[in-house]
Scaffold this motif. Structure first.
Motif, mmCIF file in Angstrom:
data_model
loop_
_atom_site.group_PDB
_atom_site.id
_atom_site.type_symbol
_atom_site.label_atom_id
_atom_site.label_comp_id
_atom_site.label_asym_id
_atom_site.label_seq_id
_atom_site.Cartn_x
_atom_site.Cartn_y
_atom_site.Cartn_z
ATOM 1 N N MET A 5 6.756 8.041 -20.298
ATOM 2 C CA MET A 5 6.531 8.916 -19.140
ATOM 3 C C MET A 5 5.277 8.465 -18.379
ATOM 4 O O MET A 5 4.215 8.310 -18.970
ATOM 5 C CB MET A 5 6.373 10.366 -19.595
ATOM 6 N N ILE A 6 5.410 8.227 -17.098
ATOM 7 C CA ILE A 6 4.282 7.823 -16.275
ATOM 8 C C ILE A 6 3.306 8.990 -16.130
ATOM 9 O O ILE A 6 3.710 10.154 -16.014
ATOM 10 C CB ILE A 6 4.775 7.340 -14.890
ATOM 11 N N SER A 7 2.011 8.701 -16.168
ATOM 12 C CA SER A 7 1.001 9.752 -16.121
ATOM 13 C C SER A 7 0.917 10.378 -14.730
ATOM 14 O O SER A 7 1.320 9.771 -13.722
ATOM 15 C CB SER A 7 -0.366 9.195 -16.513
ATOM 16 N N ILE A 8 0.358 11.585 -14.670
ATOM 17 C CA ILE A 8 0.181 12.271 -13.391
ATOM 18 C C ILE A 8 -0.750 11.451 -12.487
ATOM 19 O O ILE A 8 -0.502 11.307 -11.281
ATOM 20 C CB ILE A 8 -0.375 13.686 -13.613
ATOM 21 N N ARG A 9 -1.809 10.894 -13.056
ATOM 22 C CA ARG A 9 -2.751 10.110 -12.253
ATOM 23 C C ARG A 9 -2.075 8.864 -11.680
ATOM 24 O O ARG A 9 -2.328 8.478 -10.539
ATOM 25 C CB ARG A 9 -3.966 9.714 -13.093
ATOM 26 N N ALA A 10 -1.194 8.258 -12.471
ATOM 27 C CA ALA A 10 -0.466 7.088 -11.961
ATOM 28 C C ALA A 10 0.467 7.484 -10.827
ATOM 29 O O ALA A 10 0.612 6.748 -9.844
ATOM 30 C CB ALA A 10 0.319 6.430 -13.092
ATOM 31 N N ARG A 11 1.090 8.653 -10.936
ATOM 32 C CA ARG A 11 1.962 9.130 -9.858
ATOM 33 C C ARG A 11 1.174 9.349 -8.569
ATOM 34 O O ARG A 11 1.636 9.010 -7.472
ATOM 35 C CB ARG A 11 2.636 10.436 -10.278
ATOM 36 N N ILE A 12 -0.025 9.897 -8.708
ATOM 37 C CA ILE A 12 -0.861 10.147 -7.535
ATOM 38 C C ILE A 12 -1.261 8.828 -6.872
ATOM 39 O O ILE A 12 -1.174 8.663 -5.646
ATOM 40 C CB ILE A 12 -2.108 10.964 -7.925
ATOM 41 N N VAL A 13 -1.714 7.876 -7.697
ATOM 42 C CA VAL A 13 -2.099 6.575 -7.163
ATOM 43 C C VAL A 13 -0.921 5.904 -6.471
ATOM 44 O O VAL A 13 -1.053 5.322 -5.385
ATOM 45 C CB VAL A 13 -2.650 5.673 -8.288
ATOM 46 N N ASN A 14 0.249 6.016 -7.077
ATOM 47 C CA ASN A 14 1.457 5.416 -6.512
ATOM 48 C C ASN A 14 1.751 5.968 -5.115
ATOM 49 O O ASN A 14 2.172 5.236 -4.211
ATOM 50 C CB ASN A 14 2.636 5.679 -7.446
ATOM 51 N N ARG A 15 1.497 7.244 -4.924
ATOM 52 C CA ARG A 15 1.734 7.864 -3.613
ATOM 53 C C ARG A 15 0.660 7.480 -2.597
ATOM 54 O O ARG A 15 0.920 7.428 -1.389
ATOM 55 C CB ARG A 15 1.788 9.387 -3.760
ATOM 56 N N LEU A 16 -0.555 7.229 -3.081
ATOM 57 C CA LEU A 16 -1.661 6.926 -2.172
ATOM 58 C C LEU A 16 -1.716 5.446 -1.766
ATOM 59 O O LEU A 16 -2.262 5.121 -0.704
ATOM 60 C CB LEU A 16 -2.998 7.318 -2.827
ATOM 61 N N LEU A 17 -1.178 4.580 -2.585
ATOM 62 C CA LEU A 17 -1.301 3.144 -2.311
ATOM 63 C C LEU A 17 -0.788 2.719 -0.941
ATOM 64 O O LEU A 17 -1.406 1.867 -0.287
ATOM 65 C CB LEU A 17 -0.598 2.352 -3.408
ATOM 66 N N PRO A 18 0.321 3.270 -0.443
ATOM 67 C CA PRO A 18 0.771 2.857 0.899
ATOM 68 C C PRO A 18 -0.271 3.115 1.989
ATOM 69 O O PRO A 18 -0.262 2.438 3.031
ATOM 70 C CB PRO A 18 2.027 3.700 1.127
ATOM 71 N N LEU A 19 -1.175 4.073 1.751
ATOM 72 C CA LEU A 19 -2.194 4.393 2.746
ATOM 73 C C LEU A 19 -3.240 3.284 2.880
ATOM 74 O O LEU A 19 -3.977 3.245 3.863
ATOM 75 C CB LEU A 19 -2.883 5.714 2.388
ATOM 76 N N THR A 20 -3.312 2.385 1.901
ATOM 77 C CA THR A 20 -4.292 1.299 1.986
ATOM 78 C C THR A 20 -3.906 0.255 3.028
ATOM 79 O O THR A 20 -4.744 -0.546 3.445
ATOM 80 C CB THR A 20 -4.443 0.595 0.624
ATOM 81 N N GLY A 21 -2.645 0.225 3.423
ATOM 82 C CA GLY A 21 -2.180 -0.742 4.415
ATOM 83 C C GLY A 21 -1.807 -2.092 3.838
ATOM 84 O O GLY A 21 -1.381 -2.993 4.579
ATOM 85 N N THR A 22 -1.909 -2.250 2.512
ATOM 86 C CA THR A 22 -1.598 -3.538 1.906
ATOM 87 C C THR A 22 -0.134 -3.909 2.093
ATOM 88 O O THR A 22 0.192 -5.044 2.456
ATOM 89 C CB THR A 22 -1.947 -3.517 0.403
ATOM 90 N N LYS A 23 0.762 -2.945 1.869
ATOM 91 C CA LYS A 23 2.184 -3.264 2.007
ATOM 92 C C LYS A 23 2.521 -3.578 3.464
ATOM 93 O O LYS A 23 3.356 -4.445 3.741
ATOM 94 C CB LYS A 23 3.053 -2.117 1.495
ATOM 95 N N THR A 24 1.864 -2.908 4.413
ATOM 96 C CA THR A 24 2.083 -3.213 5.826
ATOM 97 C C THR A 24 1.696 -4.657 6.127
ATOM 98 O O THR A 24 2.398 -5.379 6.849
ATOM 99 C CB THR A 24 1.269 -2.258 6.713
ATOM 100 N N PHE A 25 0.566 -5.087 5.572
ATOM 101 C CA PHE A 25 0.112 -6.462 5.730
ATOM 102 C C PHE A 25 1.165 -7.431 5.194
ATOM 103 O O PHE A 25 1.517 -8.424 5.840
ATOM 104 C CB PHE A 25 -1.220 -6.636 5.000
ATOM 105 N N PHE A 26 1.711 -7.135 4.013
ATOM 106 C CA PHE A 26 2.716 -7.994 3.395
ATOM 107 C C PHE A 26 4.050 -7.950 4.142
ATOM 108 O O PHE A 26 4.867 -8.843 3.993
ATOM 109 C CB PHE A 26 2.947 -7.581 1.940
#
Length: 301
Positions: A1-22
């Motif tokens: 089971m993925i942790s709650i903190r990992a779920r939160i980070v997973n949701r926030l990562l798109p906000l960094t713009g890294t995937k947009t760059f890629f």
């Protein structure tokens, strides 16, 4: 089971713009120019107060050595850490945070080169530079006391370095640790488009573009560029960490299979639902990986 903190980070990562760059290869050059103006993240004042930090200029690039606050002792383990960033992005605060936790967990000292990046620097020159650096570190610390470790592109560079050391008859590190390694810059595996939908950090178009910039005149399937396509016999014992929501997952899976064929010594860890380079983040899963890394580095081989 993925942790709650990992779920939160997973949701926030798109906000960094890294995937947009890629996701937008046509905008890569402009973004790279902005990254060069900014430069790499460097150790903070707090980091420097906690650890012994030595900064040098070596072969035209910055080189940092991080040791416990009391200093490194002769014979202690030493790590050469090669950071990720698609060969075009510099060291980030997340890398420094991870390096600090690594020093705390192992008592080892860590060398971190701020190595030259693509497109200014190409694969043909970077690997010999890192080979020369490893030789200097091995002379100082002893190859038997050394681990080479890298995340993402740094993981690919770590494996390419191990290949180069083996092929030249040089001493190898005692251990190799790869975190979400990027081992095939072609990003042509048929499973990757489906995984890409779940990966909050990276996209296939960017991977291919960055791989071309790094390859320069070399073919993108040249084992120096995409070390997955090299021969994997006579490599040091290694750990591989990846996640099922990491678009680079097939690279690690294929590499593990190739190692099994040649009888390689490998601990393979695939975490369910975890994203690209999650090992760098001090979430529960990342802390577990750090314990696994520390056990691997500190156990006798």
């Amino acid at each position: 089971m993925i942790s709650i903190r990992a779920r939160i980070v997973n949701r926030l990562l798109p906000l960094t713009g890294t995937k947009t760059f890629f996701s937008n290869p046509s905008e890569v050059q402009g973004k790279i120019e902005k990254l060069r103006q900014k430069g790499p993240d460097l150790p903070s004042k707090r980091f420097r107060r906690k650890f012994a930090v030595l900064e040098e200029q070596v072969d035209g690039y910055q080189l940092f050595t991080i040791a416990p606050g009391a200093g490194a002792r002769k014979g202690d383990h030493h790590v050469l850490y090669l950071h990720g960033g698609g060969y075009v992005m510099d060291m980030s605060w997340a890398h420094w945070n991870f390096v600090g936790r690594l020093v705390d967990a192992t008592g080892a000292s860590v060398t971190v080169p701020i190595y030259p990046l693509a497109p200014e620097q190409k694969c043909e020159k970077l690997i010999p530079q890192m080979q020369h650096l490893f030789g200097q570190l091995a002379e100082k610390h002893g190859a038997a006391n050394m681990t080479v470790m890298g995340d993402s592109a740094g993981g690919g560079l770590s494996l390419a370095l191990a290949h180069a050391l083996r092929d030249s008859g040089s001493l190898q590190p005692s251990r190799l640790i790869l975190l979400s390694p990027w081992l095939d810059v072609t990003a042509m595996h048929p499973d990757q488009p489906e995984i890409e939908k779940r990966d909050p950090m990276i996209s296939i178009p960017g991977l291919r573009k960055f791989g071309e910039l790094y390859a320069g005149p070399l073919d993108v399937k040249d084992p120096r560029v995409s070390p997955l396509f090299g021969s994997h016999d006579r490599l040091p014992p290694m750990q591989i960490f990846t996640g099922s929501a990491d678009v680079l997952l097939p690279d690690s899976q294929r590499f593990q299979t190739a190692l099994e064929r040649v009888g390689g010594n490998c601990e393979y860890h695939e975490y369910s639902k975890m994203f690209h380079v999650w090992m760098l983040i001090p979430i529960p899963e990342g802390k577990r990986v750090m314990r696994q890394i520390a056990d691997f580095i500190l156990q006798p081989i």
